[in-house]
Design a protein around this motif. Structure first.
Motif, PDB file in Angstrom:
ATOM      1  N   ARG A 170      -1.152  -5.320  -0.979  1.00 37.04           N
ATOM      2  CA  ARG A 170      -1.921  -5.014   0.055  1.00 37.04           C
ATOM      3  C   ARG A 170      -2.543  -3.443  -0.193  1.00 37.04           C
ATOM      4  O   ARG A 170      -3.568  -3.159   0.171  1.00 37.04           O
ATOM      5  CB  ARG A 170      -1.013  -4.549   1.301  1.00 37.04           C
ATOM      6  CG  ARG A 170      -0.310  -5.757   1.831  1.00 37.04           C
ATOM      7  CD  ARG A 170      -1.354  -6.132   3.092  1.00 37.04           C
ATOM      8  NE  ARG A 170      -0.530  -7.172   4.107  1.00 37.04           N
ATOM      9  CZ  ARG A 170       0.147  -7.031   5.149  1.00 37.04           C
ATOM     10  NH1 ARG A 170      -0.205  -5.657   5.700  1.00 37.04           N
ATOM     11  NH2 ARG A 170       0.820  -8.014   5.769  1.00 37.04           N
ATOM     12  N   ILE A 171      -1.925  -2.756  -0.940  1.00 42.04           N
ATOM     13  CA  ILE A 171      -2.256  -1.442  -1.572  1.00 42.04           C
ATOM     14  C   ILE A 171      -3.580  -1.645  -2.332  1.00 42.04           C
ATOM     15  O   ILE A 171      -4.380  -0.893  -2.360  1.00 42.04           O
ATOM     16  CB  ILE A 171      -1.143  -0.503  -2.398  1.00 42.04           C
ATOM     17  CG1 ILE A 171      -0.018  -0.343  -1.425  1.00 42.04           C
ATOM     18  CG2 ILE A 171      -1.384   0.680  -2.663  1.00 42.04           C
ATOM     19  CD1 ILE A 171       1.348   0.177  -1.676  1.00 42.04           C
ATOM     20  N   SER A 172      -3.322  -2.570  -3.272  1.00 43.34           N
ATOM     21  CA  SER A 172      -4.420  -2.695  -4.416  1.00 43.34           C
ATOM     22  C   SER A 172      -5.655  -3.251  -3.780  1.00 43.34           C
ATOM     23  O   SER A 172      -6.637  -2.935  -4.222  1.00 43.34           O
ATOM     24  CB  SER A 172      -4.014  -3.607  -5.417  1.00 43.34           C
ATOM     25  OG  SER A 172      -3.826  -5.203  -4.804  1.00 43.34           O
ATOM     26  N   ARG A 173      -5.724  -3.775  -2.409  1.00 42.78           N
ATOM     27  CA  ARG A 173      -7.011  -4.288  -1.942  1.00 42.78           C
ATOM     28  C   ARG A 173      -7.401  -3.369  -0.882  1.00 42.78           C
ATOM     29  O   ARG A 173      -8.648  -3.462  -0.294  1.00 42.78           O
ATOM     30  CB  ARG A 173      -6.488  -5.403  -0.965  1.00 42.78           C
ATOM     31  CG  ARG A 173      -6.329  -6.755  -1.934  1.00 42.78           C
ATOM     32  CD  ARG A 173      -5.256  -7.922  -1.111  1.00 42.78           C
ATOM     33  NE  ARG A 173      -5.155  -8.907  -1.966  1.00 42.78           N
ATOM     34  CZ  ARG A 173      -5.787  -9.906  -2.112  1.00 42.78           C
ATOM     35  NH1 ARG A 173      -6.692 -10.296  -1.437  1.00 42.78           N
ATOM     36  NH2 ARG A 173      -5.250 -10.999  -3.005  1.00 42.78           N
ATOM     37  N   ASP A 174      -6.691  -1.969  -0.619  1.00 43.81           N
ATOM     38  CA  ASP A 174      -7.150  -0.943   0.100  1.00 43.81           C
ATOM     39  C   ASP A 174      -8.074  -0.068  -0.511  1.00 43.81           C
ATOM     40  O   ASP A 174      -7.559   1.149  -0.722  1.00 43.81           O
ATOM     41  CB  ASP A 174      -5.946  -0.321   0.977  1.00 43.81           C
ATOM     42  CG  ASP A 174      -6.505   0.584   2.059  1.00 43.81           C
ATOM     43  OD1 ASP A 174      -7.067   0.289   3.026  1.00 43.81           O
ATOM     44  OD2 ASP A 174      -6.109   1.835   1.802  1.00 43.81           O
ATOM     45  N   TRP A 175      -9.288  -0.266  -0.717  1.00 47.50           N
ATOM     46  CA  TRP A 175     -10.256   0.472  -1.655  1.00 47.50           C
ATOM     47  C   TRP A 175     -10.920   1.713  -0.528  1.00 47.50           C
ATOM     48  O   TRP A 175     -10.944   1.560   0.594  1.00 47.50           O
ATOM     49  CB  TRP A 175     -11.347  -0.355  -1.915  1.00 47.50           C
ATOM     50  CG  TRP A 175     -11.423  -1.521  -2.895  1.00 47.50           C
ATOM     51  CD1 TRP A 175      -9.930  -1.705  -3.530  1.00 47.50           C
ATOM     52  CD2 TRP A 175     -12.155  -2.521  -3.546  1.00 47.50           C
ATOM     53  NE1 TRP A 175     -10.047  -2.866  -4.681  1.00 47.50           N
ATOM     54  CE2 TRP A 175     -11.383  -3.399  -4.193  1.00 47.50           C
ATOM     55  CE3 TRP A 175     -13.327  -2.675  -3.210  1.00 47.50           C
ATOM     56  CZ2 TRP A 175     -12.018  -4.311  -4.818  1.00 47.50           C
ATOM     57  CZ3 TRP A 175     -14.116  -3.969  -3.920  1.00 47.50           C
ATOM     58  CH2 TRP A 175     -13.287  -4.549  -4.628  1.00 47.50           C
ATOM     59  N   PRO A 176     -11.138   2.838  -1.233  1.00 44.39           N
ATOM     60  CA  PRO A 176     -11.621   3.882  -0.567  1.00 44.39           C
ATOM     61  C   PRO A 176     -13.033   3.548  -0.253  1.00 44.39           C
ATOM     62  O   PRO A 176     -13.646   2.490  -0.826  1.00 44.39           O
ATOM     63  CB  PRO A 176     -11.850   5.010  -1.704  1.00 44.39           C
ATOM     64  CG  PRO A 176     -11.812   4.032  -2.993  1.00 44.39           C
ATOM     65  CD  PRO A 176     -10.974   3.096  -2.766  1.00 44.39           C
ATOM     66  N   ALA A 177     -13.600   4.286   0.760  1.00 45.62           N
ATOM     67  CA  ALA A 177     -14.806   3.636   1.474  1.00 45.62           C
ATOM     68  C   ALA A 177     -16.073   3.728   0.401  1.00 45.62           C
ATOM     69  O   ALA A 177     -16.716   2.853   0.293  1.00 45.62           O
ATOM     70  CB  ALA A 177     -15.237   4.508   2.476  1.00 45.62           C
ATOM     71  N   HIS A 178     -16.161   4.948  -0.411  1.00 42.47           N
ATOM     72  CA  HIS A 178     -17.098   5.136  -1.225  1.00 42.47           C
ATOM     73  C   HIS A 178     -17.122   3.833  -2.592  1.00 42.47           C
ATOM     74  O   HIS A 178     -18.300   3.384  -2.825  1.00 42.47           O
ATOM     75  CB  HIS A 178     -16.807   6.277  -2.162  1.00 42.47           C
ATOM     76  CG  HIS A 178     -15.905   6.354  -3.140  1.00 42.47           C
ATOM     77  ND1 HIS A 178     -15.861   5.834  -4.579  1.00 42.47           N
ATOM     78  CD2 HIS A 178     -14.585   6.650  -3.341  1.00 42.47           C
ATOM     79  CE1 HIS A 178     -14.726   5.885  -5.185  1.00 42.47           C
ATOM     80  NE2 HIS A 178     -13.872   6.496  -4.373  1.00 42.47           N
ATOM     81  N   ARG A 179     -16.127   3.102  -2.736  1.00 43.07           N
ATOM     82  CA  ARG A 179     -16.354   2.009  -3.581  1.00 43.07           C
ATOM     83  C   ARG A 179     -17.136   0.731  -2.763  1.00 43.07           C
ATOM     84  O   ARG A 179     -17.783   0.168  -3.281  1.00 43.07           O
ATOM     85  CB  ARG A 179     -14.822   1.417  -3.841  1.00 43.07           C
ATOM     86  CG  ARG A 179     -14.621   0.352  -4.958  1.00 43.07           C
ATOM     87  CD  ARG A 179     -13.441   0.211  -5.610  1.00 43.07           C
ATOM     88  NE  ARG A 179     -13.355  -1.049  -6.362  1.00 43.07           N
ATOM     89  CZ  ARG A 179     -12.330  -1.518  -6.982  1.00 43.07           C
ATOM     90  NH1 ARG A 179     -11.165  -0.931  -6.933  1.00 43.07           N
ATOM     91  NH2 ARG A 179     -12.318  -2.560  -8.023  1.00 43.07           N
TER      92      ARG A 179
END
Length: 292
Positions: A170-179
């Protein structure tokens, strides 16, 4: 301060449990509210502060722990998280609680809770706000305590490794918005839609794009994100003309009336055949001004 202590404790437990050392909450940019300030202000700031914990800084960890079967059987915990969302909306935004609409549900959620917390439908006196703040913080502490219990239960679970891997995924899929902004910009450019504002498009479709990234079985997450963004561009943005009737009136000198509507229909046909910029579309309408 009890909430802060509990927050720090659960963050320490999560860091020790997860290989990535990721906390449940981590850094919250809003400063800790001064609960000794004017009670109404303290309540409003606290509601926003808790929202930042649950929905922003803790959006992955809180959601993962709330999806645990043990929490599913605790309606008061789930209702507290929804309450904080409603209180933040009610106190920070203009709502129009017409019968049956979403805003009406927000107002009812808040007023029902206020009635139970301080025996009024909506607080008005300092004493009302003080009581509401005391109850809200008490519920928040219980909320974090229950989440902490879930972390401790995971540590003791025979399937600890698998559960932690699910959490890490789950953490790895939570990208920051800028990405996402970068991918939107690339996709829009590849499709010849350079007029698209990547930040605005992502903001409008963020929930859907993040949902796809959470549930996809695709190992290449960037590929999955691109697929979703391409679909958004094809199904939503294609419906939006880069001009409005006001552009036709102001730029082409057309008087308000039926002619503006006719020209917008012609603009739709032109735009669907060939995507173009605002200025290009207006230029193509110029020969039609006299005949529309």
């Amino acid at each position: 301060m009890e909430f802060v202590r509990l927050r720090e404790h659960i963050d320490d437990l999560a860091r020790a449990l997860l290989a990535s050392a990721t906390p449940v909450f981590g850094t919250v940019s809003l400063s800790t509210p001064n609960v000794d300030a004017a009670p109404e202000l303290a309540f409003i700031r606290t509601a926003s502060w808790l929202y930042s914990h649950y929905k922003e800084a803790g959006r992955v960890g809180v959601k993962f722990l709330m999806d645990r079967p043990a929490v599913q059987s605790l309606p008061e915990i789930r209702s507290h998280e929804r309450l904080v969302h409603a209180l933040r909306t009610w106190s920070q935004h203009t709502i129009n609680p017409a019968s049956g609409n979403h805003d009406r549900g927000i107002l009812k959620t808040c007023s029902d809770w206020f009635e139970g917390a301080c025996a009024v439908l909506l607080p008005s006196s300092d004493e009302d706000w003080r009581r509401a703040l005391h109850v809200l913080l008490g519920e928040a502490c219980e909320f974090v305590s229950q989440l902490t219990k879930q972390v401790e239960d995971i540590r003791a679970d025979d399937a600890r490794a698998q559960i932690c891997q699910q959490w890490e995924d789950r953490i790895s899929r939570d990208w920051p918005a800028h990405r996402f902004h970068e991918i939107v910009s690339t996709v829009a450019s590849d499709m010849g839609r350079n007029t698209i504002d990547p930040v605005a498009l992502f903001r409008r479709s963020e929930n859907e794009i993040r949902r796809v990234l959470r549930i996809t079985n695709e190992s290449d997450l960037e590929f999955a994100a691109r697929q979703c963004i391409e679909r958004v561009l094809l199904t939503e943005v294609s419906k939006l003309l880069p001009i409005t009737g006001r552009d036709i009136i102001d730029t082409l000198g057309v008087e308000p009336g039926q002619k503006v509507g006719d020209l917008l229909q012609e603009a739709r046909k032109i735009y669907e055949e060939h995507q173009c910029t605002r200025d290009q579309l207006l230029d193509r309408l110029v020969p039609l001004v006299g005949s529309a």
